[in-house]
Write a protein that holds these residues in place. Structure first.
Motif, PDB file in Angstrom:
ATOM      1  N   THR A 163     -26.689  13.171   9.495  1.00  0.00           N
ATOM      2  CA  THR A 163     -26.335  14.543   9.861  1.00  0.00           C
ATOM      3  C   THR A 163     -25.192  15.028   8.988  1.00  0.00           C
ATOM      4  O   THR A 163     -24.307  14.253   8.606  1.00  0.00           O
ATOM      5  CB  THR A 163     -25.934  14.645  11.341  1.00  0.00           C
ATOM      6  OG1 THR A 163     -24.852  13.748  11.593  1.00  0.00           O
ATOM      7  CG2 THR A 163     -27.110  14.322  12.246  1.00  0.00           C
ATOM      8  N   GLN A 206     -16.174  13.695  12.802  1.00  0.00           N
ATOM      9  CA  GLN A 206     -16.332  14.283  11.473  1.00  0.00           C
ATOM     10  C   GLN A 206     -15.390  13.698  10.427  1.00  0.00           C
ATOM     11  O   GLN A 206     -15.831  13.317   9.341  1.00  0.00           O
ATOM     12  CB  GLN A 206     -16.129  15.806  11.549  1.00  0.00           C
ATOM     13  CG  GLN A 206     -17.137  16.519  12.443  1.00  0.00           C
ATOM     14  CD  GLN A 206     -18.455  16.761  11.734  1.00  0.00           C
ATOM     15  OE1 GLN A 206     -18.492  17.460  10.734  1.00  0.00           O
ATOM     16  NE2 GLN A 206     -19.512  16.172  12.236  1.00  0.00           N
ATOM     17  N   LYS A 230     -16.255  10.106   9.699  1.00  0.00           N
ATOM     18  CA  LYS A 230     -17.545  10.054   9.007  1.00  0.00           C
ATOM     19  C   LYS A 230     -17.346  10.388   7.525  1.00  0.00           C
ATOM     20  O   LYS A 230     -17.911   9.733   6.649  1.00  0.00           O
ATOM     21  CB  LYS A 230     -18.521  11.045   9.647  1.00  0.00           C
ATOM     22  CG  LYS A 230     -19.908  11.006   9.069  1.00  0.00           C
ATOM     23  CD  LYS A 230     -20.783  12.006   9.840  1.00  0.00           C
ATOM     24  CE  LYS A 230     -22.229  11.752   9.645  1.00  0.00           C
ATOM     25  NZ  LYS A 230     -23.054  12.611  10.503  1.00  0.00           N
ATOM     26  N   SER A 263     -20.058   9.857  14.660  1.00  0.00           N
ATOM     27  CA  SER A 263     -19.905  11.124  15.386  1.00  0.00           C
ATOM     28  C   SER A 263     -18.618  11.894  15.084  1.00  0.00           C
ATOM     29  O   SER A 263     -18.610  13.110  15.144  1.00  0.00           O
ATOM     30  CB  SER A 263     -20.010  10.876  16.896  1.00  0.00           C
ATOM     31  OG  SER A 263     -19.007   9.976  17.305  1.00  0.00           O
TER      32      SER A 263
END
Length: 156
Positions: free
Chosen positions: A117, A83, A86, A81
């Protein structure tokens, strides 16, 4: 006192040298070769390019590790989750799979191809990781620093 004899073979790009003689003579010859090469920028660029390519190939083969799916890797790093984390974890996953240098587009492509995502602003995520010392840029690409691997609780 006895002169020690030796033998040397050197290959740098297209240039090759082989010699046999005393250590002093061989040392002098090697020094002359290196000094000559330093004065030839075009040859030096060619040697650097060949060396970089060879290192990349060796790194790709030696650096490959058995790594599970990107989804599992992100989950194991608590990076699904946030950014910047990730981005960092995805780059780390790519490096574990054998990439020595990663680009921002490699990260976004890996996320897309692995049905994860997308990142809001991948370039900003890279810049934040660089400012924290987790990544270091190398031209248009980057790599994870030891601090970056530590942040992931992992190593290459």
């Amino acid at each position: 006192m006895e002169d020690l004899r030796g033998k040397i073979e050197v290959s740098i790009g297209r240039m090759k040298f082989a010699g046999e003689g005393t250590q002093d003579w061989l040392s002098d010859q090697l020094e002359k070769i290196l000094n000559t090469l330093e004065k030839q920028p075009a040859f030096a660029d060619e040697v650097a390019e060949e060396t970089s390519s060879a290192v990349q190939q060796v790194g790709n083969q030696a650096g490959k590790q058995a790594v599970g799916s990107l989804a599992n890797y992100l989950k194991s790093k608590n990076a699904a989750s946030v950014q910047t984390k990730k981005f960092l974890a995805t780059a780390g996953w790519l490096m574990k799979k054998g990439k020595t240098l990663v680009s921002t587009s490699d990260v976004t492509k890996a996320l897309r191809e692995n049905h994860q995502t997308k990142l809001g602003n991948p370039s900003e995520s890279l810049n934040q990781n660089v400012s924290k010392g987790f990544c270091e840029k190398s031209g248009k690409e980057f790599f994870l620093t030891p601090e970056g691997w530590e942040e992931l609780g992992d190593s290459l």
